[in-house]
Motif scaffolding. Structure first.
Motif, PDB file in Angstrom:
ATOM      1  N   VAL A 273      42.328  44.144   8.946  1.00 39.87           N
ATOM      2  CA  VAL A 273      41.867  43.329  10.063  1.00 39.87           C
ATOM      3  C   VAL A 273      42.553  43.757  11.362  1.00 39.87           C
ATOM      4  CG1 VAL A 273      41.839  40.980  10.994  1.00 39.87           C
ATOM      5  CG2 VAL A 273      41.277  41.378   8.578  1.00 39.87           C
ATOM      6  N   ALA A 274      43.808  44.176  11.266  1.00 43.01           N
ATOM      7  CA  ALA A 274      44.558  44.589  12.458  1.00 43.01           C
ATOM      8  C   ALA A 274      43.965  45.818  13.121  1.00 43.01           C
ATOM      9  CB  ALA A 274      46.021  44.856  12.091  1.00 43.01           C
ATOM     10  N   ASP A 275      43.141  46.561  12.390  1.00 42.29           N
ATOM     11  CA  ASP A 275      42.517  47.766  12.948  1.00 42.29           C
ATOM     12  C   ASP A 275      41.258  47.450  13.748  1.00 42.29           C
ATOM     13  OD1 ASP A 275      44.470  49.294  11.768  1.00 42.29           O
ATOM     14  OD2 ASP A 275      43.260  49.802  10.011  1.00 42.29           O
ATOM     15  N   ALA A 276      40.901  46.175  13.831  1.00 41.64           N
ATOM     16  CA  ALA A 276      39.638  45.821  14.477  1.00 41.64           C
ATOM     17  C   ALA A 276      39.615  46.205  15.948  1.00 41.64           C
ATOM     18  CB  ALA A 276      39.369  44.324  14.320  1.00 41.64           C
ATOM     19  N   GLY A 277      40.714  46.018  16.657  1.00 37.48           N
ATOM     20  CA  GLY A 277      40.738  46.343  18.080  1.00 37.48           C
ATOM     21  C   GLY A 277      39.897  45.364  18.875  1.00 37.48           C
ATOM     22  N   PRO A 278      39.858  45.522  20.186  1.00 41.36           N
ATOM     23  CA  PRO A 278      39.135  44.565  21.040  1.00 41.36           C
ATOM     24  C   PRO A 278      37.634  44.522  20.785  1.00 41.36           C
ATOM     25  CG  PRO A 278      39.851  46.476  22.308  1.00 41.36           C
ATOM     26  CD  PRO A 278      40.535  46.567  20.986  1.00 41.36           C
ATOM     27  N   GLY A 279      37.056  45.617  20.334  1.00 37.66           N
ATOM     28  CA  GLY A 279      35.615  45.639  20.082  1.00 37.66           C
ATOM     29  C   GLY A 279      35.229  45.259  18.678  1.00 37.66           C
ATOM     30  N   GLY A 280      36.205  45.028  17.810  1.00 32.32           N
ATOM     31  CA  GLY A 280      35.925  44.704  16.422  1.00 32.32           C
ATOM     32  C   GLY A 280      35.703  45.941  15.572  1.00 32.32           C
ATOM     33  N   LEU A 281      35.758  45.781  14.268  1.00 35.83           N
ATOM     34  CA  LEU A 281      35.507  46.887  13.347  1.00 35.83           C
ATOM     35  C   LEU A 281      34.063  47.335  13.476  1.00 35.83           C
ATOM     36  CD1 LEU A 281      37.276  45.555  10.123  1.00 35.83           C
ATOM     37  CD2 LEU A 281      37.975  47.563  11.433  1.00 35.83           C
ATOM     38  N   PRO A 282      33.814  48.631  13.696  1.00 39.42           N
ATOM     39  CA  PRO A 282      32.427  49.100  13.784  1.00 39.42           C
ATOM     40  C   PRO A 282      31.650  48.783  12.511  1.00 39.42           C
ATOM     41  CG  PRO A 282      33.958  50.791  14.541  1.00 39.42           C
ATOM     42  CD  PRO A 282      34.792  49.721  13.909  1.00 39.42           C
ATOM     43  N   ALA A 283      30.384  48.489  12.670  1.00 43.73           N
ATOM     44  CA  ALA A 283      29.569  48.122  11.516  1.00 43.73           C
ATOM     45  C   ALA A 283      29.431  49.264  10.522  1.00 43.73           C
ATOM     46  CB  ALA A 283      28.195  47.656  11.978  1.00 43.73           C
ATOM     47  N   ASP A 284      29.477  50.492  11.023  1.00 45.25           N
ATOM     48  CA  ASP A 284      29.333  51.629  10.113  1.00 45.25           C
ATOM     49  C   ASP A 284      30.684  52.217   9.725  1.00 45.25           C
ATOM     50  OD1 ASP A 284      29.964  52.682  12.556  1.00 45.25           O
ATOM     51  OD2 ASP A 284      28.372  54.196  12.582  1.00 45.25           O
TER      52      ASP A 284
ATOM     53  N   GLY B  32      15.131  52.800  12.352  1.00 45.16           N
ATOM     54  CA  GLY B  32      15.628  53.952  11.618  1.00 45.16           C
ATOM     55  C   GLY B  32      16.533  53.498  10.496  1.00 45.16           C
ATOM     56  N   TYR B  33      17.667  54.192  10.340  1.00 42.50           N
ATOM     57  CA  TYR B  33      18.687  53.741   9.386  1.00 42.50           C
ATOM     58  C   TYR B  33      19.890  53.281  10.178  1.00 42.50           C
ATOM     59  CZ  TYR B  33      22.474  53.596   6.057  1.00 42.50           C
ATOM     60  OH  TYR B  33      23.541  53.163   5.305  1.00 42.50           O
ATOM     61  N   ARG B  34      20.373  52.107   9.852  1.00 38.77           N
ATOM     62  CA  ARG B  34      21.591  51.640  10.506  1.00 38.77           C
ATOM     63  C   ARG B  34      22.248  50.546   9.677  1.00 38.77           C
ATOM     64  NH1 ARG B  34      20.068  49.927  16.308  1.00 38.77           N
ATOM     65  NH2 ARG B  34      18.368  51.421  16.080  1.00 38.77           N
ATOM     66  N   VAL B  35      23.538  50.390   9.952  1.00 37.64           N
ATOM     67  CA  VAL B  35      24.342  49.351   9.315  1.00 37.64           C
ATOM     68  C   VAL B  35      24.799  48.397  10.402  1.00 37.64           C
ATOM     69  CG1 VAL B  35      26.381  48.853   7.904  1.00 37.64           C
ATOM     70  CG2 VAL B  35      25.129  51.002   7.568  1.00 37.64           C
ATOM     71  N   VAL B  36      24.648  47.087  10.157  1.00 32.45           N
ATOM     72  CA  VAL B  36      25.056  46.082  11.139  1.00 32.45           C
ATOM     73  C   VAL B  36      25.865  45.005  10.424  1.00 32.45           C
ATOM     74  CG1 VAL B  36      22.997  46.517  12.545  1.00 32.45           C
ATOM     75  CG2 VAL B  36      22.989  44.628  10.912  1.00 32.45           C
ATOM     76  N   TRP B  37      26.699  44.313  11.186  1.00 32.93           N
ATOM     77  CA  TRP B  37      27.419  43.176  10.631  1.00 32.93           C
ATOM     78  C   TRP B  37      26.545  41.935  10.681  1.00 32.93           C
ATOM     79  CZ3 TRP B  37      31.408  43.916   7.758  1.00 32.93           C
ATOM     80  CH2 TRP B  37      32.345  44.909   8.039  1.00 32.93           C
ATOM     81  N   GLY B  38      26.628  41.123   9.640  1.00 33.59           N
ATOM     82  CA  GLY B  38      25.953  39.842   9.612  1.00 33.59           C
ATOM     83  C   GLY B  38      26.949  38.726   9.831  1.00 33.59           C
ATOM     84  N   VAL B  39      27.239  38.429  11.099  1.00 28.76           N
ATOM     85  CA  VAL B  39      28.193  37.378  11.463  1.00 28.76           C
ATOM     86  C   VAL B  39      27.659  36.627  12.678  1.00 28.76           C
ATOM     87  CG1 VAL B  39      30.243  38.526  10.523  1.00 28.76           C
ATOM     88  CG2 VAL B  39      29.521  39.002  12.864  1.00 28.76           C
ATOM     89  N   SER B  40      28.186  35.434  12.895  1.00 26.03           N
ATOM     90  CA  SER B  40      27.833  34.652  14.076  1.00 26.03           C
ATOM     91  C   SER B  40      28.721  35.061  15.245  1.00 26.03           C
ATOM     92  CB  SER B  40      27.983  33.156  13.768  1.00 26.03           C
ATOM     93  OG  SER B  40      26.911  32.686  12.988  1.00 26.03           O
ATOM     94  N   ALA B  41      28.568  34.368  16.370  1.00 23.11           N
ATOM     95  CA  ALA B  41      29.346  34.667  17.583  1.00 23.11           C
ATOM     96  C   ALA B  41      30.683  33.934  17.507  1.00 23.11           C
ATOM     97  CB  ALA B  41      28.568  34.247  18.821  1.00 23.11           C
ATOM     98  N   ASN B  42      31.507  34.335  16.550  1.00 16.25           N
ATOM     99  CA  ASN B  42      32.735  33.614  16.250  1.00 16.25           C
ATOM    100  C   ASN B  42      33.855  33.929  17.235  1.00 16.25           C
ATOM    101  OD1 ASN B  42      31.579  32.468  13.868  1.00 16.25           O
ATOM    102  ND2 ASN B  42      31.931  34.415  12.817  1.00 16.25           N
TER     103      ASN B  42
END
Length: 264
Positions: free
Chosen positions: A121-132, A204-214
């Protein structure tokens, strides 16, 4: 023109939450599960299919005349390697192959944060963990989700199918614990995200996070936003009601210490 969407695992937790939220004029929901499904309500445009997603004949019939597939079926917790392989991995291959043979152009695959559960979790950084973020699964279940993402990539690259893999955090009516304050996706936001996956002209092909605006977000919202997803809910409004706790070191939380292959 009627739009027909096949939902596998429609009797499961997320399928049950999405069923009323995905109703639209001009849309038919074809609901598939091996478990019993509630009968249609008055005015509800649904088609009920009883059968296993691991059965090629069942899936071939279920994919006929379908515009898109929301693949939610499979084990949602840890299970034996044999069962996880049979249902989650081989089953997803069966779903994708049936969709390809039927000419279905779009499949949305329910992946999970547990595909990357050993990301810190500490690696998330200000932009969050990338979805891919590359997979770092925390269980056999997490391995199965990494595998279905790879299958989705293959079916896009080989056959031109639009495939969106949604790494779901935690989709319930309310967050269960402090960890979920970062990963919760409200059922309403879940419907908004799946609608965005269905409506985008060419994902196309992509990976996204399924989360709310937490408020305590650790996952990047950027990739889902590119599909047009605009979450409206925030788990923080439940924070005062939850028992004290700390954020886990790893994204997968307690799954990182769950005994492998033991159903939970």
């Amino acid at each position: 023109m009627t739009q027909r969407i096949l939902i596998t695992g429609a009797a499961g937790g997320i399928g049950t939450l999405l069923r009323p939220r995905l109703r639209r004029p001009g849309r038919v929901l074809r609901l598939l599960d091996i478990a019993p499904l509630p009968p249609p309500q008055p005015g509800e445009a649904v088609e009920l299919v009883h059968g296993s997603l691991t059965d090629p004949e069942v899936m071939d019939a279920a994919c006929r005349d379908v515009d898109a597939v929301l693949h939610l079926g499979g084990y949602s917790r840890e299970n034996s390697w044999r069962e996880t392989l049979s249902v989650n991995i081989d089953g997803t291959h069966t779903v994708l192959e049936a969709a390809r043979a039927a000419g279905v152009g779009r499949v949305v695959l329910a992946s999970s944060n547990h595909a990357a559960g050993f990301r810190e979790v500490a690696d998330a950084g200000p932009g969050g963990l990338p979805a891919d973020s590359p997979p770092r699964p925390d269980t056999y279940y997490g391995v199965s989700k990494a595998a279905i993402e790879a299958l989705g990539s293959l079916y896009h690259s080989r056959f031109g199918m639009d495939v969106v893999c949604v790494r779901i955090g935690s989709c319930f009516e309310r967050p269960a614990d402090v960890r979920a304050l970062s990963l919760w996706m409200s059922p309403d936001d879940g419907a908004r995200l799946f609608e965005a996956c269905l409506a985008h002209p060419a994902p196309g092909y992509r990976v996204v996070w399924g989360v709310s605006a937490n408020t305590r977000q650790v996952c990047s919202p950027t990739e889902a936003a590119e599909l047009g997803y605009l979450p409206e809910d925030d788990a923080e409004r439940f924070a005062a009601e939850l028992p004290p706790g700390e954020q886990h070191r790893y994204l997968g939380g307690p799954f990182t210490t769950t005994p492998l292959g033991i159903p939970n």
